[in-house]
Scaffold this motif. Structure first.
Motif, mmCIF file in Angstrom:
data_model
loop_
_atom_site.group_PDB
_atom_site.id
_atom_site.type_symbol
_atom_site.label_atom_id
_atom_site.label_comp_id
_atom_site.label_asym_id
_atom_site.label_seq_id
_atom_site.Cartn_x
_atom_site.Cartn_y
_atom_site.Cartn_z
ATOM 1 N N GLY A 109 0.797 -1.223 0.000
ATOM 2 C CA GLY A 109 0.000 0.000 0.000
ATOM 3 C C GLY A 109 0.830 1.273 0.000
ATOM 4 O O GLY A 109 0.272 2.374 -0.046
ATOM 5 N N LEU A 110 2.163 1.141 0.035
ATOM 6 C CA LEU A 110 3.026 2.322 0.199
ATOM 7 C C LEU A 110 2.820 3.341 -0.920
ATOM 8 O O LEU A 110 2.767 4.546 -0.661
ATOM 9 C CB LEU A 110 4.486 1.890 0.260
ATOM 10 C CG LEU A 110 5.517 3.017 0.430
ATOM 11 C CD1 LEU A 110 5.256 3.820 1.694
ATOM 12 C CD2 LEU A 110 6.932 2.449 0.432
ATOM 13 N N LYS A 163 8.646 -2.837 -2.181
ATOM 14 C CA LYS A 163 9.870 -2.047 -2.301
ATOM 15 C C LYS A 163 9.584 -0.600 -1.924
ATOM 16 O O LYS A 163 8.454 -0.127 -2.031
ATOM 17 C CB LYS A 163 10.418 -2.113 -3.733
ATOM 18 C CG LYS A 163 10.820 -3.510 -4.200
ATOM 19 C CD LYS A 163 11.345 -3.456 -5.622
ATOM 20 C CE LYS A 163 11.862 -4.821 -6.085
ATOM 21 N NZ LYS A 163 10.754 -5.801 -6.219
ATOM 22 N N SER A 164 10.622 0.121 -1.526
ATOM 23 C CA SER A 164 10.467 1.542 -1.208
ATOM 24 C C SER A 164 10.589 2.411 -2.448
ATOM 25 O O SER A 164 10.353 3.617 -2.394
ATOM 26 C CB SER A 164 11.511 1.974 -0.181
ATOM 27 O OG SER A 164 12.819 1.850 -0.729
ATOM 28 N N THR A 165 10.986 1.774 -3.580
ATOM 29 C CA THR A 165 11.167 2.506 -4.833
ATOM 30 C C THR A 165 10.159 2.045 -5.879
ATOM 31 O O THR A 165 9.501 1.008 -5.726
ATOM 32 C CB THR A 165 12.589 2.303 -5.385
ATOM 33 O OG1 THR A 165 12.798 0.891 -5.604
ATOM 34 C CG2 THR A 165 13.625 2.834 -4.415
ATOM 35 N N ASN A 166 10.085 2.821 -6.952
ATOM 36 C CA ASN A 166 9.220 2.436 -8.069
ATOM 37 C C ASN A 166 9.776 3.067 -9.343
ATOM 38 O O ASN A 166 10.519 4.045 -9.292
ATOM 39 C CB ASN A 166 7.785 2.899 -7.831
ATOM 40 C CG ASN A 166 6.770 2.044 -8.584
ATOM 41 O OD1 ASN A 166 7.131 1.178 -9.372
ATOM 42 N ND2 ASN A 166 5.494 2.298 -8.327
ATOM 43 N N LYS A 167 9.412 2.496 -10.466
ATOM 44 C CA LYS A 167 9.794 3.030 -11.779
ATOM 45 C C LYS A 167 8.534 3.051 -12.624
ATOM 46 O O LYS A 167 7.919 2.008 -12.846
ATOM 47 C CB LYS A 167 10.871 2.174 -12.433
ATOM 48 C CG LYS A 167 11.407 2.746 -13.749
ATOM 49 C CD LYS A 167 12.517 1.869 -14.306
ATOM 50 C CE LYS A 167 13.175 2.511 -15.532
ATOM 51 N NZ LYS A 167 12.212 2.725 -16.635
ATOM 52 N N ILE A 168 8.137 4.229 -13.079
ATOM 53 C CA ILE A 168 6.849 4.359 -13.742
ATOM 54 C C ILE A 168 6.973 5.029 -15.110
ATOM 55 O O ILE A 168 7.949 5.701 -15.415
ATOM 56 C CB ILE A 168 5.861 5.170 -12.880
ATOM 57 C CG1 ILE A 168 6.325 6.632 -12.766
ATOM 58 C CG2 ILE A 168 5.662 4.540 -11.515
ATOM 59 C CD1 ILE A 168 5.248 7.599 -12.329
ATOM 60 N N VAL A 173 8.091 9.501 -6.450
ATOM 61 C CA VAL A 173 7.227 9.041 -7.542
ATOM 62 C C VAL A 173 5.829 9.636 -7.391
ATOM 63 O O VAL A 173 5.212 10.079 -8.374
ATOM 64 C CB VAL A 173 7.160 7.506 -7.566
ATOM 65 C CG1 VAL A 173 6.136 7.023 -8.603
ATOM 66 C CG2 VAL A 173 8.529 6.908 -7.873
ATOM 67 N N ALA A 174 5.323 9.662 -6.162
ATOM 68 C CA ALA A 174 4.000 10.237 -5.909
ATOM 69 C C ALA A 174 3.954 11.698 -6.345
ATOM 70 O O ALA A 174 2.985 12.145 -6.967
ATOM 71 C CB ALA A 174 3.645 10.108 -4.428
ATOM 72 N N SER A 175 4.995 12.441 -6.033
ATOM 73 C CA SER A 175 5.061 13.851 -6.443
ATOM 74 C C SER A 175 5.106 13.976 -7.960
ATOM 75 O O SER A 175 4.467 14.861 -8.539
ATOM 76 C CB SER A 175 6.281 14.527 -5.821
ATOM 77 O OG SER A 175 6.171 14.569 -4.409
#
Length: 401
Positions: A215-216, A362-367, A387-389
């Protein structure tokens, strides 16, 4: 709103200074780094030691400081540049008059004159002093400088009189500043709906079908939206995460059915909806009332399809800006574009499990952000808060275009 911000609190010599211990505590609780500057007379009303303990920073009272026989000075210019926001509370008639007329005879006034940040002040004085024409002139001058007054309230005053001049309560000061700062934010007066986390579909009272979503990503989108001035409804499946932002209304659910109904309940009043939840596509047709015993070598479950939350929101969409997520493992771009069109979305955020740093847990993401005109914006691997920003910047650029 205050998370990670540097707040400079100036305290002047009025009886309302005793309330500043609560004010410091609230600012610290809101995530701010607080430094306190006292006028000489303010120390008669509130203990510097108490304020230093609460703020976890030394309390400054004069230009010169002496520590272990080493004489140094408190650099008012550095303090003024350090602060993201300066708050003077209580602000007495004497200090307000000096601020309005450029008098600089103590450290607090020197810091005020050096400050490059927004300055708020909360007047506190007796009724006749508050209403005196010279005080009203000070208010008008300070407003003309760009300073913001936090209006005094009416109540019992130190003199025993009852009337206007009482400093606003610490909780009200916090709310006032938050609301004032929010007015300049890009999502002010916007309502944002975010779904996050997994859903659990019960097999029996102790077992379920689920996935590894923490859910992060959704929680970070909710927080970033709130930081940008939005009122947020966060519909979360089972997650260990929590929220503290006062602008986020957390609605916890368990199953896809519960998430469906909660999301649809709030969607009509929503300006922006970001569906980041990893919703279970299927659920058991029947749920056992009792724990299923391990008796056979095989267990057969009949699964039925859950309602498609994103598809149904797309069908009901009017003026909302609707964003979905696509987690793909092959033909990523093509599949994400198909989902974008099929579900009547305004944009879709593509994750690929083939990308290092993306996916669950994971604490990271690639979108890659894809809008309804099929414009693609790809981003590098980043922390999910960043990423949210990025996602919200893409949304804001399009709704304000």
């Amino acid at each position: 709103m205050f998370g990670g911000k540097n707040i400079l609190l100036g305290i002047t010599g009025g009886i309302a200074a005793y309330k500043t211990t609560f004010l410091v505590r609230l600012l610290i609780k809101a995530g701010a780094d607080v430094k306190v500057v006292l006028t000489e007379s303010a120390g008669s009303f509130v203990s510097p030691l108490t304020l230093a303990t609460l703020s976890k920073n030394p309390v400054l009272t004069s230009f010169v400081k002496e520590e272990e026989h080493i004489t140094d000075w408190n650099n008012h210019v550095e303090l003024g540049l350090w602060a993201d926001l300066m708050l003077i509370a209580p602000a007495t008639a004497n200090t307000l008059s000096k601020m309005a007329n450029g008098v600089c005879d103590n450290l607090l006034l020197a810091v005020y004159l050096s400050a490059k940040c927004p300055v708020f002040f909360a007047p506190a004085m007796d009724l006749d002093m508050y209403q005196h024409p010279s005080t009203q002139v000070s208010f008008e001058k300070l407003r003309s400088f760009g300073n913001v007054i936090i209006p005094a309230t009416s109540g019992e005053l130190a003199s025993g009189l009852y009337g206007e001049g009482r400093m606003a309560e610490p909780e009200d000061i916090i709310v006032f500043i938050q609301e004032h700062l929010a007015q300049g934010l890009p999502l002010h007066n916007k309502k944002v709906l975010v779904t996050a986390g997994p859903t659990y579909e019960a097999i029996d009272p102790v077992r379920f079908i689920g996935n590894h979503s923490s859910g992060l990503m959704g929680y970070e989108i909710a927080k970033a939206s709130a930081d940008l001035g939005a009122q947020v409804i966060l519909v979360s499946g089972p997650s260990h995460l929590n929220v503290t932002h006062p602008a986020i209304n957390l609605q916890r659910v368990v199953s896809a059915e519960q998430m469906y109904h909660t999301a649809h309940e709030h969607f009509p009043e929503t300006d922006i909806a970001v569906c980041a939840a990893a919703v279970s596509d299927y659920r058991p047709r029947t749920v056992a009332d009792q724990k299923i015993k391990k008796e056979e070598n095989e267990l057969t479950l009949e699964l039925v399809k859950n309602k498609d939350i994103l598809l149904s929101l797309g069908e009901q969409k009017k003026d909302q800006y609707l964003v979905g997520f696509a987690l793909e493992t092959e033909n990523e771009i093509e599949n994400a574009k198909k989902k974008l069109k099929k579900k009547n979305l305004d944009a879709i955020v593509l994750n690929s499990l083939n990308d290092t740093g993306a996916g669950f847990g994971k604490s990271t993401n690639k979108i890659t952000f894809i809008d309804k005109n099929l414009n693609l914006t790809a981003f590098d691997v980043k922390e999910k808060s960043v990423v949210a920003s990025d996602i919200l910047k893409e949304i804001i650029n399009r709704i304000h275009a």
